[in-house]
Design an enzyme around this catalytic site. Structure first.
Site, PDB file in Angstrom:
ATOM      1  CE  LYS A  24       3.444  28.710  47.511  1.00  0.00           C
ATOM      2  NZ  LYS A  24       3.158  29.975  48.235  1.00  0.00           N
ATOM      3  NE  ARG A  29      -3.997  21.210  43.879  1.00  0.00           N
ATOM      4  CZ  ARG A  29      -3.886  22.340  44.566  1.00  0.00           C
ATOM      5  NH1 ARG A  29      -2.692  22.938  44.646  1.00  0.00           N
ATOM      6  NH2 ARG A  29      -4.930  22.891  45.166  1.00  0.00           N
ATOM      7  NE  ARG A 130      -2.148  31.444  55.487  1.00  0.00           N
ATOM      8  CZ  ARG A 130      -1.518  31.109  54.371  1.00  0.00           C
ATOM      9  NH1 ARG A 130      -0.210  30.900  54.379  1.00  0.00           N
ATOM     10  NH2 ARG A 130      -2.188  30.973  53.240  1.00  0.00           N
ATOM     11  CB  SER A 176     -11.395  27.301  49.472  1.00  0.00           C
ATOM     12  OG  SER A 176     -10.119  26.839  49.876  1.00  0.00           O
ATOM     13  CD  GLN A 178      -4.760  26.852  50.227  1.00  0.00           C
ATOM     14  OE1 GLN A 178      -5.023  26.863  51.423  1.00  0.00           O
ATOM     15  NE2 GLN A 178      -3.866  27.667  49.703  1.00  0.00           N
ATOM     16  CG  ASP A 326      -2.250  33.449  45.357  1.00  0.00           C
ATOM     17  OD1 ASP A 326      -2.591  33.745  46.513  1.00  0.00           O
ATOM     18  OD2 ASP A 326      -2.104  32.273  44.981  1.00  0.00           O
ATOM     19  CE  LYS A 353      -5.019  33.818  49.923  1.00  0.00           C
ATOM     20  NZ  LYS A 353      -4.903  32.429  49.401  1.00  0.00           N
TER      21      LYS A 353
END
Length: 441
Positions: A24, A29, A130, A176, A178, A326, A353
């Site tokens: 994922k 990306r 979020r 992180s 992200q 995750d 999440k």
């Protein structure tokens, strides 16, 4: 299975060989960098989940062109030709829908902050609750003009007025990938060197893909620097299977009798394999056959896992948390079948999440009969208590739904999860694999 529920019950054996859907994180990306690139490329094993398809559609809105070669019926393209916009993206004609994807929204926000037009990102109710301030703050330091318009402070929708950005040196306040990747994508568009200092190692797919697409990027321990402005160059890519999806079957085979499952071409990026380290400490029985090479820079291989003679509790270490965040719900399921107690702390990120995954995991384990203590930043699971199947909420969270369907394979009674359409967020085809691996009397 109905349109909204999916059930599992105790299997007499688990057997099979399967390829896991594409990673994922890498799929998001690849869509972004390939969509910006100069030239055409062949993409194989793209994750045609709702989340990744939303990112791919976003890049089409910016001018990328997709020609499918193979699709999963009812979902979308798995293999396709991607023609990038050669770093000349056009302004999207409508707001960009990120669906349920925090990764998609945060990475696209970094990209769009440095493009010369206005844009707007929105998502579903879950995504709109979020936190986005964690990316907005560093992007503002770069000179971005970005506003959070959500009902909750610091949340989506995001309104972005593309600006000429300046390079920064930024110390991440949390580990992180992200946030790191949002800054790196903005830095790719910025003249000069943008450097990020990480407090701990996070998944490094962006850095590896920068090298694959020819974007200048250096890594020095926990420091990452991108030199811009840079233009990605199209290169074919085969995306390895997602180890976060593989984790469901790794746990299933460990807790079920008469199990042996082989998972083909699973990603073995060392910033993602903490789940394997934890399972090995717990006594899981698996072999890894790594591929001899990987032209994309992403290692992969085949994993064969069998029934564990016994599982034992463990402590998931603080430095491991960012790289298996995750997988914690399904590891909690494994912990319920282990002797001793498994401790998971420093995982407060789970509270924000798709659901509050700490509360959801604790509640569902208790409903099945497990002994669990909940903390602000995690929980402890006392293993060995008999579990029983029951009807459970998914809390609108794909990983909660799949984790407890896996638990249902090893307990008496029927385990039913609601709102399972959310599983397509990350694992289209999970229900098929659930049926194909399990054998009954």
């Amino acid at each position: 299975m109905t349109n909204n529920t999916l059930s599992s019950h105790r299997a007499d054996a688990l057997r099979g060989v399967s390829s896991i859907p594409g990673d994922k994180s890498i799929s998001h990306r690849v869509a972004i960098l390939g969509g910006l690139s100069r030239g055409c490329m062949e993409v194989s094993n793209f994750l045609c989940s709702h989340d990744c398809l939303n990112t791919l559609r976003a890049m089409e809105q910016l001018g990328a062109r997709i020609t499918p070669r193979r699709s999963r019926p009812g979902f979308g393209p798995v293999d396709f030709t991607l023609e990038g916009c050669a770093m000349a993206p056009k302004q999207p004609q409508t707001d960009i829908d990120c669906g349920n994807s925090g990764t998609g929204m945060r990475l696209l926000a970094g990209l769009l902050s440095g493009l010369p037009f206005e844009s707007r990102l929105f998502g579903d109710d879950s995504l709109s609750s979020r936190p986005m301030k964690r990316i907005v703050d560093p992007l503002l330091l770069m000179g971005a003009q970005i506003k959070t318009l959500g009902e909750k402070p610091g949340c989506a929708p995001l309104a972005i007025h593309g600006s000429r950005l300046r390079p920064i040196e930024y110390h991440l306040p949390m580990a992180s990938a992200q946030v790191k990747s949002a800054i790196l994508l903005a830095g790719m568009l910025t003249e000069g060197c943008t450097t990020i200092h990480q407090p701990a190692l996070t998944r490094d797919h962006t850095e590896r893909l920068f090298h694959h697409f020819g974007v200048p990027c250096t890594v020095d321990a926990l420091d990452v620097t991108v030199s811009g402005p840079a233009a990605p160059i199209a290169r074919d890519i085969a995306i390895p299977g997602d180890i976060s999806s593989a984790a469901f079957w790794l746990v299933a085979a460990s807790i079920c009798p008469n199990a042996e499952i082989t998972l083909r071409r699973v990603g073995l990026n060392p910033t993602r394999t903490a789940v394997l380290n934890v399972l090995r400490r717990m006594g899981a029985d698996f072999d890894i056959a790594p591929a001899p090479d990987s032209e994309t820079g992403e290692p992969y291989g085949d994993i064969t896992i069998r029934t564990a003679s016994s599982l034992r509790g463990t402590e998931i270490l603080r430095h491991e948390i960012p790289n298996l965040i995750d997988e914690i719900p399904v590891l909690a399921v494994a912990a319920a079948f282990a002797s001793g107690t498994t401790h998971i702390r420093h995982a407060g990120e789970l509270r924000v999440k798709e659901s509050d995954r700490i509360a959801a995991t604790v509640s569902n384990l208790r409903a099945m009969g497990a002994h669990v203590d909940e903390y602000d930043d995690g929980f402890s699971v006392a293993g060995g208590n008999p579990l029983t199947g029951c009807t459970l909420p998914s809390y609108g969270d794909h990983r909660i739904a799949m984790s407890f369907l896996i638990a249902g394979l090893a307990v008496p009674g029927v385990t039913t999860l609601d709102s399972v359409e959310n599983i397509d967020t990350s694992y289209p085809g999970f229900a098929h694999d659930l049926r194909s691996f399990a054998f009954y009397g």
